[in-house]
Motif scaffolding. Structure first.
Motif, PDB file in Angstrom:
ATOM      1  N   ALA A 297       0.864  -1.207   0.088  1.00  0.00           N
ATOM      2  CA  ALA A 297       0.143   0.119  -0.097  1.00  0.00           C
ATOM      3  C   ALA A 297       0.921   1.338  -0.122  1.00  0.00           C
ATOM      4  O   ALA A 297       2.060   1.150   0.003  1.00  0.00           O
ATOM      5  N   GLU A 298       0.302   2.570  -0.304  1.00  0.00           N
ATOM      6  CA  GLU A 298       1.109   3.666  -0.325  1.00  0.00           C
ATOM      7  C   GLU A 298       1.821   4.018   0.825  1.00  0.00           C
ATOM      8  O   GLU A 298       2.865   4.424   0.983  1.00  0.00           O
ATOM      9  N   ASP A 299       1.152   3.544   2.125  1.00  0.00           N
ATOM     10  CA  ASP A 299       1.772   3.885   3.506  1.00  0.00           C
ATOM     11  C   ASP A 299       2.895   2.917   3.920  1.00  0.00           C
ATOM     12  O   ASP A 299       3.535   2.910   5.032  1.00  0.00           O
TER      13      ASP A 299
ATOM     14  N   TYR B 162      -6.962  -3.133   9.100  1.00  0.00           N
ATOM     15  CA  TYR B 162      -6.914  -2.676   7.626  1.00  0.00           C
ATOM     16  C   TYR B 162      -5.758  -2.479   6.955  1.00  0.00           C
ATOM     17  O   TYR B 162      -4.979  -1.686   7.394  1.00  0.00           O
ATOM     18  N   ALA B 163      -5.535  -2.899   5.833  1.00  0.00           N
ATOM     19  CA  ALA B 163      -4.283  -2.815   5.063  1.00  0.00           C
ATOM     20  C   ALA B 163      -4.419  -1.583   4.006  1.00  0.00           C
ATOM     21  O   ALA B 163      -3.565  -0.612   3.566  1.00  0.00           O
ATOM     22  N   TRP B 164      -5.799  -1.343   3.755  1.00  0.00           N
ATOM     23  CA  TRP B 164      -5.970  -0.491   2.385  1.00  0.00           C
ATOM     24  C   TRP B 164      -7.075   0.633   2.934  1.00  0.00           C
ATOM     25  O   TRP B 164      -7.869   0.647   3.674  1.00  0.00           O
ATOM     26  N   ASP B 165      -6.555   1.927   2.384  1.00  0.00           N
ATOM     27  CA  ASP B 165      -7.384   3.218   2.814  1.00  0.00           C
ATOM     28  C   ASP B 165      -8.776   3.149   2.007  1.00  0.00           C
ATOM     29  O   ASP B 165      -8.659   2.893   0.693  1.00  0.00           O
TER      30      ASP B 165
ATOM     31  N   SER C  48      -8.707   6.693  -0.573  1.00  0.00           N
ATOM     32  CA  SER C  48      -7.559   6.618  -1.753  1.00  0.00           C
ATOM     33  C   SER C  48      -6.445   5.969  -1.336  1.00  0.00           C
ATOM     34  O   SER C  48      -5.604   6.087  -0.138  1.00  0.00           O
ATOM     35  N   ASP C  49      -5.958   5.187  -2.157  1.00  0.00           N
ATOM     36  CA  ASP C  49      -4.647   4.159  -1.863  1.00  0.00           C
ATOM     37  C   ASP C  49      -4.223   3.718  -3.187  1.00  0.00           C
ATOM     38  O   ASP C  49      -4.879   3.897  -4.260  1.00  0.00           O
ATOM     39  N   THR C  50      -3.081   3.021  -3.402  1.00  0.00           N
ATOM     40  CA  THR C  50      -2.560   2.440  -4.522  1.00  0.00           C
ATOM     41  C   THR C  50      -1.857   1.228  -4.053  1.00  0.00           C
ATOM     42  O   THR C  50      -1.050   1.163  -3.368  1.00  0.00           O
TER      43      THR C  50
END
Length: 166
Positions: A87-89, A127-130, A133-135
């Motif tokens: 993920a982006e983070d 949770y892994a995904w926002d 917005s996320d990529t």
């Protein structure tokens, strides 16, 4: 004069044969490369459920309804050992000892579960995904970017729960 013509004819024929052999070698090489790598192995992020249906209550059931699909569109199995999905983070899942069969999909769930042929689990408790917005970025075992899937914000969301390609 006929002896001279036969020397010229032989040299011309030899040159033509040599040129034909050279062209044949390049053509055989190109077709052999195409046969070995028909479009190369193609693995892609084919979909995502980044906003778990219902309330985000943090239960394992809810976490596992958040997932990313990774699809092998080629005719050959691909060894995903050492590949990452991030993920982006910076949250990253690494595939361990997983071979993705030809023309098949593996679903990467966020929560805890038992890996199988078509489902693997990140074993996360958060949770892994926002949702907004996320990529998701898929990288091979040499850290080369293979594919990305983005959603929300300026990225052109393709609908609730499923990401749009960047």
């Amino acid at each position: 004069m006929s002896a001279f013509m036969s020397v010229v004819a032989r040299r011309t024929a030899a040159a033509a044969l040599a040129a034909g052999a050279l062209v044949g070698t390049f053509a055989a090489s190109a077709s052999a490369d195409a046969a070995v790598h028909p479009g190369r192995d193609r693995v892609e992020i084919s979909g995502a459920q980044y906003d778990s249906p219902g309330w985000d209550n943090g239960t394992n059931r809810s976490l596992n309804k958040e997932w990313v699909d990774v699809t092998n569109t080629s005719r050959h199995a691909v060894n995903l050992n050492g590949w990452t999905l991030s993920a982006e983070d910076g949250r990253t899942y690494t595939f361990h000892h997983y071979r993705l069969a030809a023309r098949s999909t593996v679903r990467v769930h966020t929560g805890v579960g038992r890996d199988s042929g078509h489902d693997v689990y990140q074993d996360r408790r958060r949770y892994a995904w926002d949702n907004r917005s996320d990529t998701a970025t898929l990288r091979d075992d040499r850290n080369r970017r293979v594919d990305t899937l983005s959603w929300g914000g300026y990225r052109g969301d393709r609908g609730h729960g499923h990401g749009g390609r960047r």
